[in-house]
Design a protein around this motif. Sequence first.
Motif, PDB file in Angstrom:
ATOM      1  N   TRP A  57       3.560 -11.061 -15.929  1.00  0.00           N
ATOM      2  CA  TRP A  57       2.572  -9.904 -16.314  1.00  0.00           C
ATOM      3  C   TRP A  57       2.258 -10.133 -17.789  1.00  0.00           C
ATOM      4  O   TRP A  57       3.011  -9.889 -18.547  1.00  0.00           O
ATOM      5  N   ASN A  89       4.953   5.273  -5.311  1.00  0.00           N
ATOM      6  CA  ASN A  89       5.208   5.006  -6.648  1.00  0.00           C
ATOM      7  C   ASN A  89       6.521   4.425  -6.554  1.00  0.00           C
ATOM      8  O   ASN A  89       7.415   5.004  -7.628  1.00  0.00           O
ATOM      9  N   GLY A 144      -3.121  -7.973 -19.154  1.00  0.00           N
ATOM     10  CA  GLY A 144      -3.242  -7.610 -18.130  1.00  0.00           C
ATOM     11  C   GLY A 144      -3.316  -8.640 -16.941  1.00  0.00           C
ATOM     12  O   GLY A 144      -3.426  -8.208 -15.610  1.00  0.00           O
ATOM     13  N   THR A 181      -2.609  -8.829  -8.219  1.00  0.00           N
ATOM     14  CA  THR A 181      -3.519  -7.988  -8.938  1.00  0.00           C
ATOM     15  C   THR A 181      -2.919  -6.973 -10.043  1.00  0.00           C
ATOM     16  O   THR A 181      -1.665  -6.642 -10.018  1.00  0.00           O
ATOM     17  N   PRO A 182      -3.875  -6.764 -11.058  1.00  0.00           N
ATOM     18  CA  PRO A 182      -3.166  -5.978 -11.894  1.00  0.00           C
ATOM     19  C   PRO A 182      -2.444  -4.554 -11.571  1.00  0.00           C
ATOM     20  O   PRO A 182      -1.330  -4.109 -12.137  1.00  0.00           O
ATOM     21  N   HIS A 183      -3.287  -3.937 -10.707  1.00  0.00           N
ATOM     22  CA  HIS A 183      -2.662  -2.812 -10.138  1.00  0.00           C
ATOM     23  C   HIS A 183      -1.179  -2.770  -9.263  1.00  0.00           C
ATOM     24  O   HIS A 183      -0.513  -1.896  -9.252  1.00  0.00           O
ATOM     25  N   LEU A 184      -1.199  -4.037  -8.792  1.00  0.00           N
ATOM     26  CA  LEU A 184       0.101  -4.450  -7.939  1.00  0.00           C
ATOM     27  C   LEU A 184       1.294  -4.947  -8.948  1.00  0.00           C
ATOM     28  O   LEU A 184       2.369  -5.139  -8.662  1.00  0.00           O
ATOM     29  N   LYS A 195       0.702  -1.320  -0.049  1.00  0.00           N
ATOM     30  CA  LYS A 195      -0.034  -0.131  -0.013  1.00  0.00           C
ATOM     31  C   LYS A 195       0.918   1.309   0.036  1.00  0.00           C
ATOM     32  O   LYS A 195       0.569   2.229  -0.742  1.00  0.00           O
ATOM     33  N   THR A 229       8.818   2.167  -8.286  1.00  0.00           N
ATOM     34  CA  THR A 229       8.722   1.378  -9.256  1.00  0.00           C
ATOM     35  C   THR A 229      10.589   0.634  -9.646  1.00  0.00           C
ATOM     36  O   THR A 229      11.322   1.296  -8.885  1.00  0.00           O
ATOM     37  N   LEU A 259       2.528  -3.674 -11.680  1.00  0.00           N
ATOM     38  CA  LEU A 259       3.181  -2.884 -12.002  1.00  0.00           C
ATOM     39  C   LEU A 259       4.447  -2.740 -10.959  1.00  0.00           C
ATOM     40  O   LEU A 259       5.620  -2.410 -11.777  1.00  0.00           O
ATOM     41  N   TYR A 260       4.574  -3.290  -9.892  1.00  0.00           N
ATOM     42  CA  TYR A 260       5.376  -2.860  -8.804  1.00  0.00           C
ATOM     43  C   TYR A 260       5.843  -4.243  -8.842  1.00  0.00           C
ATOM     44  O   TYR A 260       7.098  -4.570  -8.416  1.00  0.00           O
ATOM     45  N   VAL A 267       2.808   1.577  -3.287  1.00  0.00           N
ATOM     46  CA  VAL A 267       2.056   2.185  -4.457  1.00  0.00           C
ATOM     47  C   VAL A 267       1.803   3.704  -4.077  1.00  0.00           C
ATOM     48  O   VAL A 267       1.932   4.382  -5.101  1.00  0.00           O
TER      49      VAL A 267
END
Length: 882
Positions: free
Chosen positions: A499, A306, A503, A326-329, A300, A308, A331-332, A303
């Motif tokens: 990934w 940000n 997605g 999950t898709p939003h995690l 949390k 990365t 990215l990291y 994110v």
Amino acid sequence: MTQSKVMRVFLDTSLLLLMLDCCFSSAVSSSLYSSSCQLQRQFHLNGMHKTGDVILGGLFEIHFFSADPDLTFTSEPQQPHCYGFDIIGFRQAQTMAFAIDEINRNSNLLPNVTLGYSLYDNCIQLGIGFRAALNLVSGQEEQVTLEENCVGTPPVLGIVGDSSSTRSIAISTVIGLYRVPLVSYFATCSCLSDRQKFPSFFRTIPSDAFQVNAMIQILKHFGWTWAGLLISDDDYGVHAARSFHSDLGPAGGGCLAYTEILPWGDDPAELRRIVDVMRKSTARVVIVFAHESHMINLMKEVVRQNVTGLQWMASEAWSAAAVLQTPHLMLYLGGTLGISIRRGEIPGLRDFLLQIRPDLRHNNTDGNNMVNQFWEHTFHCRFAPPPAGWVEAGERLCTGQEVIQNVENEFFDVSDLRPEYNVYKAVYALAYALDEMLQCEPGRGPFSNNTCAHLQRLEPWQLMYYLEKVNFTTTFGDQVSFDDNGDVLPIYDIMNWVWLPDGTTKVQRVGEVKRSAFKGEELTLDEEKIFWNFESKQPPRSVCSESCPPGTRMARKKGEPVCCFDCVPCSEGKISNSTDSMECTSCPEDFWSSPQRDQCVPKRTEFLSYHEPLGICLTTTSLLGTFICVVVLGIFIHHRSTPIVRANNSELSFLLLVSLKLCFLCSLLFIGRPRPWTCQLRHAAFGISFVLCVSCILVKTMVVLAVFRASKPGGESSLKWFGAVQQRGTVLVLTSVQAAICTVWLVSASPMPHKNTQYHNDKIVYECAVGSIIGFAVLLGYIGLLAVLSCLLAFLARNLPDSFNEAKLITFSMLIFCAVWVAFVPAYISSPGKYADAVEVFAILASSFGLLVALFGPKCYIILLRPERNTKKAIMGRGIDT
């Protein structure tokens, strides 16, 4: 483990031991008055049971949370209430039930013996897990009748569990006193390998020590020497950190960038600090030894800030956490490499799971039936009405006739069995040990007096003996055996979080790390399958300091980890020809370091060469002097009958010209690369040539004095001592002395070539070592003695009549000669290397030219330019005029 947690474990342990002791005391005191006794305390736990000849226990996480009642002690304390059904934990419990059912159906394993089980929920709480463990080892009958044969549920012979290192440490500490085997399927703390503290602990999952070693091998494989480490504040994390710091030392070739404790709670300030450190650090690889719940809190904040561009490495506790995929995690967390429990296959497990049916004999009002709770969780119903208002909430009653085959959830997905596979192996390990124990032949047993264990009087400590010797192979092909510390032969799968372009995410196996009895530890990676969450699609570079190129060495930064260093260029004469050299090595004697300090090259050699300007000039001058001597000698030979040539013994003049020519030529021996013969010849030739030259001059001077004395009355007799024979003999004797000096010098301490490195470290100066300083000094001293004597005699004859004016020339030439050689000594001593040879050559040439010009210049002038003066009358006339 923090101090507060240690105190909490200690208090819980003390309380439960006290309760067990009170129960025992109550039973003893009651037996004095009746034939039965009452339990001091009965624990109401979520459980699942099956009767059998031998009972095995199990501890599983069936619920996520528990609510402890208020301890006001104004009424009887209530039991803790568990909620938040964990369907995966229930599948692990069902796997144990399936394994026991499969063993009971196997006629080759434990024939004529039926296994039963008692499985309890620990609610992920140490206190509840402790209660369950005490239930298993002591029984939980409300009333125990004291008769000849015990009546009641027999205590368990072994326990499968627990899933947490912290709970396993606490539980094993207590039940280890009774030598009850505890076979964990998920506790990985390396501290549990201490056989002195945990004598009855076994596990079918590798310890964190091997997990840490697996991660270190991955770090080394990709060249990641600078990594961050985040740990949870419990035994799992603390002992993992210790293993990292002990294995990643100077010999290990790596280090940890920072070590932070991941907080248990949701403290925003602490999380911000940790993520801020991650963001500012140069480490691109972050290793996390923590549980899934901790990672959720951490991500949390990741994110929010940000952060990365990090390569995450996951411990087995969260390497397969679906909640983080999950898709939003992604990215990291995309590209995460995780250490995962070995995946196995258990044929028939899914069919067994589909046969689960609720127990309709109980309405589940006490909430202690695992199967009924699973049914309620799966079909969102209740077997008994809850408090008022539940109908309005839209819930319904369970009928028990719901069709479970139509349910599609992760409970029935047996394609990725990992903890379940360890549970399966743990049950079979206990079964094989029990089978071996019951096959014991009477009189050949391992116990006292060669006795065997009996089914009616089995003791847990007896099973321990056979459990340590278990060795079998699963249907999946994995060998199961325990070492001296109770650890299984380790093997881990390496997982990669992919990934996908659409997605979605998946976790794929990209390798394994295992230890075999013969090959040791092996790391296998399929790098082509690994997904890297970077633009380059290549592994990141994570180092504290860039590699030191050849020509430099690593110098550690004070107060920083071993992988943080500066690259210091090698000093002159030393090199490093590999990357990341710890030390620079010295070049051999005849070699020197290159400008880049990456290789040794031959040292430059220095000597007075014919090819350099100085050598060319000296050589030209020497040849010019020789040529002039030849020309003058030719002139004298051509005009040998003239008075000026015949005056004062022309034979000595010819010999003097020859010796001067030799003096000019001997200077060439000082030019060029010194060799043994040139070193020996140069000083001998120089010494003898100059003595011959000075001897001729000395004799000439003596003849001049003798003739002058003979011209006076009564002095005629002096000329008989200076005839031609005497003159030649004197020159020969004087020269022979010098020859003898040179011979003794060459024989006793001959000059030899010498490589001198004192002047310059990067070059070799080739020179001739004189061998004997005394010999060299005697040689020069003898020449000097003759020269001084000639100079004195010539000085005495300087005022003779002009007919004998050669005395003036001799005086002038000897002054030049002596001046040159007096100046030579300090110049020679202070000149280094080839310049010493140049000084000596210059002295030879200067003195030779001085003698040549002073003695023969005026005569050649008269012979060539003033021939009218080259007559006896002219010579005698000058004498009369003056």
